[in-house]
Design a protein around this motif. Structure first.
Motif, PDB file in Angstrom:
ATOM      1  N   HIS A 153      -6.803  -1.908   2.049  1.00 28.31           N
ATOM      2  CA  HIS A 153      -5.486  -1.271   1.976  1.00 28.31           C
ATOM      3  C   HIS A 153      -5.274  -0.564   0.631  1.00 28.31           C
ATOM      4  CE1 HIS A 153      -3.227  -2.391   5.662  1.00 28.31           C
ATOM      5  NE2 HIS A 153      -4.162  -3.307   5.753  1.00 28.31           N
ATOM      6  N   GLY A 154      -6.346  -0.107   0.020  1.00 31.98           N
ATOM      7  CA  GLY A 154      -6.237   0.807  -1.102  1.00 31.98           C
ATOM      8  C   GLY A 154      -6.190   0.214  -2.484  1.00 31.98           C
TER       9      GLY A 154
ATOM     10  N   GLU B 176       0.841  -1.200   0.000  1.00 34.00           N
ATOM     11  CA  GLU B 176       0.000   0.000   0.000  1.00 34.00           C
ATOM     12  C   GLU B 176       0.874   1.247   0.000  1.00 34.00           C
ATOM     13  OE1 GLU B 176      -3.752   1.893   2.508  1.00 34.00           O
ATOM     14  OE2 GLU B 176      -2.311   0.609   3.547  1.00 34.00           O
TER      15      GLU B 176
ATOM     16  N   GLN C  27      -7.024  -6.535   1.089  1.00 29.00           N
ATOM     17  CA  GLN C  27      -6.281  -5.813   0.065  1.00 29.00           C
ATOM     18  C   GLN C  27      -7.035  -4.572  -0.398  1.00 29.00           C
ATOM     19  OE1 GLN C  27      -5.820  -9.465  -2.244  1.00 29.00           O
ATOM     20  NE2 GLN C  27      -3.586  -9.317  -2.053  1.00 29.00           N
TER      21      GLN C  27
END
Length: 441
Positions: free
Chosen positions: A111-112, A82, A108
């Motif tokens: 986390h961007g 990230e 995931q």
């Protein structure tokens, strides 16, 4: 979850996927899953209830062989990519084939991540069942039944974004035929795949062939050219110079297509590459892209980072070249028990090919846990071979290994770690099981 940063414009909504993945906790903790405590597997417990008990992996009834996904190292790896993608202005679609675990897909996205990359239609169906809103299929999709399903999903859900490779005029024709037969209302977005060179895997080998594929796409009413892509990990004899040379070809192809008007009308132009061995080179090359007629979606697709490993990717990770950028930690340990010590220099544990990744390198012993609960380094222990249900260990004659000892093994190649297990306990450093991750291979 990390605070919002420069990657936020690329991030996909995660809440629906997180909520859908949370429902996995309602599944029975039963005989379908190896490695569960016998009292849980024969009782009425659910996966969520078992995780809530916070049992200890070593003393809470978990039998061997069993797998452990480190809670701390998993979080470290999620944060590392990230942070890397945010610093370099990259969108991130991690390759989901590594884990095929919707709970990890959700992490995931939290986390961007922009979306999830996948390889074959079944993996797409899994991701869609858990609400993944953006999918990059790193393959040319020519199966008519799968295209009917994709078309139906696109028509039913205006927020669903799907892209896939095309690398041949024949493939474009097959896709067009199938989508016309399906009565597709939304075009399928495609990216022309530039092959990594002669003898590499898939992809059109030359820029002229790429142009012919793009022309074929333009002649259909069912496909839309959205960009260009490829996989630098397949460059023959890959090294920093040859990988960068290929990446320069890829970005030049994007610029040439744009100058020729092939991306007219797009809101964004997709340029995608990036496995787990060269994402530093991808970041550098994508950072040098010239301005195009629409904003660029610079899409990285690394997947093995989620667990990393103690072999193949430990040697290849870009963080070896750019240590100031961060680092990854091997997050999976296979625990097995010594069940035979027939000779002073020989021992066998009760895990083998059915349990351990072995396609690139044999597992490596790193920890011995004795009957007294004490641990020590697995010095003097070498895995020499693997049978279906046993690993063959060579031991120094003075190595104190006894029948009943637990041995922890690191493995190589994350993609063949996860697919041996339908359920992976998430374990903290003190051995507490905090969650159970379900895979769908």
């Amino acid at each position: 979850m990390a605070a919002p940063d420069a990657a936020a414009p690329f991030a996909a909504p995660a809440a629906a996927v997180t909520a859908a993945a949370a429902r996995i906790a309602d599944e029975p903790a039963d005989h379908r899953f190896k490695g569960l405590p016998p009292d849980a597997a024969t009782g009425a417990s659910t996966l969520g209830a078992l995780a809530a008990e916070r049992r200890n992996l070593f003393t809470g009834g978990f039998p061997t062989p069993c797998i452990a996904l480190s809670a701390e190292r998993l979080e470290h790896n999620l944060a590392a990519l990230e942070s890397f993608t945010a610093r370099h202005g990259l969108a991130f679609a991690p390759h989901g084939k590594t884990s095929m675990a919707p709970q990890l897909f959700a992490r995931q996205l939290e986390h961007g991540a922009w979306g999830i990359t996948l390889a074959v239609p079944h993996q797409v169906w899994v991701a869609r069942a858990f609400g993944v809103p953006r999918i990059f299929l790193a393959n040319e999709l020519v199966d008519a039944a799968a295209l009917r399903r994709i078309s139906a999903d696109l028509d039913a859900d205006p927020d669903f974004r799907f892209l896939c490779y095309v690398d041949s005029v024949r493939g474009v024709a097959l896709m067009d035929e199938a989508l016309r037969a399906a009565g597709a209302r939304r075009p399928v977005d495609v990216v022309v795949e530039l092959g990594a060179g002669e003898g590499a895997r898939t992809g059109a080998r030359t820029e002229a062939e790429c142009a012919a594929v793009a022309d074929a796409v333009a002649a259909t009413g069912t496909l839309r050219l959205a960009g260009v892509a490829g996989y630098e990990g397949e460059v023959p004899g890959a090294d920093p110079e040859s990988v960068r040379s290929w990446l320069d070809r890829l970005t030049a192809l994007a610029a040439a297509f744009d100058a020729e008007g092939r991306f007219a009308g797009l809101e964004e132009i997709v340029v995608s590459a990036g496995g787990s061995a060269w994402f530093d080179a991808v970041a550098d090359a994508f950072g040098a892209l010239p301005p195009l007629s629409a904003p660029v979606l610079p899409l990285l697709r690394s997947g093995a980072y989620i667990s990393h490993d103690e072999g193949h990717y430990r040697a290849l990770t870009p963080f070896n070249r750019v240590p100031d950028e961060g680092g990854l930690q091997a997050a999976i340990t296979l625990w097995a028990q010594v069940v035979s010590r027939p000779e002073p220099g020989q021992a066998f544990v009760n895990a083998g090919k059915r349990d351990a990744a072995y396609d690139l390198h044999l597992p490596t012993a790193h920890t011995v846990r004795g009957a007294d609960g004490r641990t020590r380094p697995a010095d003097g222990i070498t895995v020499t071979s693997a049978s279906d249900q046993h690993l063959w260990l060579r031991t120094d004659e003075q190595t104190p290994v006894e029948v009943g000892d637990w041995i922890g093994f690191g493995m190589s190649h994350p993609c063949t770690m996860f697919d041996k297990w339908q359920l992976l306990p998430v374990v903290t450093a003190d051995g507490t099981v905090t969650d159970l991750v379900r895979t769908y291979f």
